[in-house]
Design a protein around this motif. Sequence first.
Motif, short mmCIF file in Angstrom:
data_model
loop_
_atom_site.label_atom_id
_atom_site.label_comp_id
_atom_site.label_asym_id
_atom_site.label_seq_id
_atom_site.Cartn_x
_atom_site.Cartn_y
_atom_site.Cartn_z
N GLY A 128 35.78 -30.65 46.11
CA GLY A 128 35.38 -31.96 45.60
C GLY A 128 33.88 -32.14 45.61
O GLY A 128 33.14 -31.37 46.23
N LEU A 129 33.46 -33.17 44.88
CA LEU A 129 32.04 -33.54 44.85
C LEU A 129 31.91 -34.91 45.51
O LEU A 129 32.50 -35.88 45.04
CB LEU A 129 31.56 -33.62 43.40
CG LEU A 129 30.07 -33.92 43.17
CD1 LEU A 129 29.21 -32.73 43.56
CD2 LEU A 129 29.83 -34.30 41.71
N VAL A 130 31.19 -34.97 46.64
CA VAL A 130 30.98 -36.26 47.31
C VAL A 130 29.50 -36.60 47.32
O VAL A 130 28.65 -35.72 47.15
CB VAL A 130 31.47 -36.25 48.79
CG1 VAL A 130 32.94 -35.90 48.88
CG2 VAL A 130 30.63 -35.33 49.65
N GLU A 131 29.19 -37.85 47.56
CA GLU A 131 27.84 -38.24 47.92
C GLU A 131 27.77 -38.09 49.43
O GLU A 131 28.51 -38.75 50.16
CB GLU A 131 27.55 -39.69 47.51
CG GLU A 131 26.18 -40.13 47.97
CD GLU A 131 25.82 -41.56 47.52
OE1 GLU A 131 26.60 -42.18 46.77
OE2 GLU A 131 24.75 -42.04 47.94
N ASP A 132 26.90 -37.22 49.93
CA ASP A 132 26.91 -37.00 51.38
C ASP A 132 26.11 -38.06 52.11
O ASP A 132 25.61 -39.02 51.50
CB ASP A 132 26.50 -35.57 51.72
CG ASP A 132 25.00 -35.34 51.73
OD1 ASP A 132 24.23 -36.30 51.53
OD2 ASP A 132 24.61 -34.18 51.95
N GLY B 124 22.73 -39.02 50.86
CA GLY B 124 22.61 -39.43 49.48
C GLY B 124 22.70 -38.30 48.47
O GLY B 124 22.64 -38.53 47.26
N TRP B 125 22.84 -37.06 48.95
CA TRP B 125 22.89 -35.91 48.04
C TRP B 125 24.30 -35.67 47.53
O TRP B 125 25.28 -35.95 48.22
CB TRP B 125 22.42 -34.64 48.77
CG TRP B 125 21.03 -34.72 49.30
CD1 TRP B 125 20.67 -34.95 50.60
CD2 TRP B 125 19.81 -34.62 48.55
NE1 TRP B 125 19.30 -34.98 50.71
CE2 TRP B 125 18.74 -34.78 49.47
CE3 TRP B 125 19.52 -34.39 47.21
CZ2 TRP B 125 17.41 -34.74 49.07
CZ3 TRP B 125 18.19 -34.35 46.82
CH2 TRP B 125 17.15 -34.52 47.74
N LEU B 126 24.39 -35.11 46.33
CA LEU B 126 25.67 -34.59 45.87
C LEU B 126 26.00 -33.35 46.69
O LEU B 126 25.13 -32.52 46.99
CB LEU B 126 25.60 -34.25 44.38
CG LEU B 126 25.43 -35.47 43.47
CD1 LEU B 126 25.16 -35.04 42.02
CD2 LEU B 126 26.67 -36.37 43.54
#
Lengths: 266, 266, 266
Positions: free
Chosen positions: A232-236, A239-241
């Motif tokens: 998956g792609l989260v906002e960590d 604040g980064w992808l």
Amino acid sequence: VSLIFFASDFGPGSEYVGTCHAVIAGIAPATRVIDLTHSLAPFDVAGAAAVLADVLPFAPPAIAVLVVDPGVGSLRRAIALRCNRGDVLVGPDNGLLTTVARMLGGVVEARELNETRYHGVALSSTFHARDIFCPVAAHLSAGVPFERIGSVLDPAGLVAPFRWRLEVAAGCVRCEVSNIDRFGNVRLSAKAEVLTAAGLDECRTFRLALSDGTASVRRVRTYEDLADGEVGLVEDSFGWLCLVENRASASERLRLTRGAHVELAG
Amino acid sequence: VSLIFFASDFGPGSEYVGTCHAVIAGIAPATRVIDLTHSLAPFDVAGAAAVLADVLPFAPPAIAVLVVDPGVGSLRRAIALRCNRGDVLVGPDNGLLTTVARMLGGVVEARELNETRYHGVALSSTFHARDIFCPVAAHLSAGVPFERIGSVLDPAGLVAPFRWRLEVAAGCVRCEVSNIDRFGNVRLSAKAEVLTAAGLDECRTFRLALSDGTASVRRVRTYEDLADGEVGLVEDSFGWLCLVENRASASERLRLTRGAHVELAG
Amino acid sequence: VSLIFFASDFGPGSEYVGTCHAVIAGIAPATRVIDLTHSLAPFDVAGAAAVLADVLPFAPPAIAVLVVDPGVGSLRRAIALRCNRGDVLVGPDNGLLTTVARMLGGVVEARELNETRYHGVALSSTFHARDIFCPVAAHLSAGVPFERIGSVLDPAGLVAPFRWRLEVAAGCVRCEVSNIDRFGNVRLSAKAEVLTAAGLDECRTFRLALSDGTASVRRVRTYEDLADGEVGLVEDSFGWLCLVENRASASERLRLTRGAHVELAG
């Protein structure tokens, strides 16, 4: 209480870390030292800069000794940077400190650490954290004024901050892997807001182009939103992808390492 | 501020380390504990002695708990050594403490830790750092006099300090690998000054004889003096001769491990 | 001195650990933070519970932030438990805290951490140690009353403590591997006293049944009682039965990992 933050690539639990703590305790017994990390990848100045530029804004303004220093003993300078936020960064002039300083309001004043009275008892050509950076930081924490530790440097003459690959086009973001953590989470050099600039706000599934193939990743909010084995792609949390799996390593599945180029498309 | 240094082979971040910190905090809440290293190789008493004999001279005199203790629970004694410099070393009687004490001016007084009122609440046969060494160190830091912690031992009866292989002949130095660090730097059991004794002061390139081959190494001052992939000989930050590469691991290239025999010739 | 214990699966030397320390220092500069361990296996809540339930009873009562949190950002609650012994445990509601609390006299009062004024400046969906647990712990250590940090929870509604496999029959104990340490020592989920219940008090040599074979192990008191390459059964320092070797790794020889089923027979 005087406070020094300390980060390096010496390895967790390393005797190099302990020696530095001991040296500070000898000079400034009342100063507290907090380790930010010593797991930075050996020799990787740019990788360390990416990590520490994220971490320091969460710390209160203080003295920070930041050391990834493959050029130790060469002509690279030993420096201290007073930042706009109030921090003083101490370490080598190799781009690490200037990258972090950019996140702390920028450099107000730079000094070269050439006042040897504030150095340690030994001077080696391979361990300036022990011999220069930590002694100077300890003296600063014990009250020595910043102006005394060495001569003024023009900030414009310092090694420039690192910049990471980031290209944003309509429907496409090209970036690089800036960090991989213990859990195998893959941090990209693109903040979540660039998806807006790319017109990908509404996109729920991305096509991921890597140097050796492609994958499909779903945008999610948290690890538990993912099925077993799904990337998956989260906002960590900074604040980064970030490419992640639920309770497994995305970096292993995708065979990604720091610096790898990544393209996200809608 | 009372200060205890702590080193072990428990592993960085290990719960054994944390348990020891917690036990000290329970007995002596105002005492500060500084970890020197917990990455010492498991079971390797001689290797630990080599590392800690280098580190402790950089620390201010204090109490130090030093634990690599494969003989825990056997007949080996638990001891404390008061050193000439003012330090008190606490740990097992297996040569580790006596080797370190030699670097701190030698042993002034030795005690066996047989006064159980200063031990912990549990007594196991496998974790004397928690049950004996740290509690005694904590009580010492809280003011218990050295004379109270147990009966006097004749220093001559302690396990003798370790000695490393070192033979110096005209044009040749035979020694061993005493440590390998996180960066793959290979520390030898020969100080830079033995090159003078061997008449190799002026030598710029050395022939290196290993158990499985030979190599040529260039004497340099710092990592950056080396070309990519070249192995060099530097004087490291503790005065030892050290085989290194620039931003790479000399131990991997040379396939060297601790204890390996090495011969340097002009 | 206010004291916070901190344990996680973030990895030793990780910047996540350092960020949490920095956040606490910003909120409660006089508070001391002691790391219990950060080497807990990633994502393994039950394994962490086994380790920390052993460690905390050796610590003085204090605030403890305990984080293994694969469900971060999901519906799992953020909680704090006041224990009968006086400790306050802060972390996710996933069974970790309740397992530890059982060893500290049980839960006196539970709160959900929903008073956001005591949270950090950022709120991510992946790093609640930085954003919720450590800020709340810091505020507690700085004097905020427990009653202020959020609303009351019924302890009966918390995720239940973990229980490990343990069956005791005449002449036979069935259990599981609850932990493996740096030295390869294999901790079993059976205390030494269950051998009495199984009528195996006098047994000196046990038959060990594993999923992929059997072995014979000798009951000994300490590592040094074992011959080279021999596997022994000791009572470890926390009272558990433990499979060990002398200066070598029993887990490697027996190919055992956490959670594996083990049967000991007379």
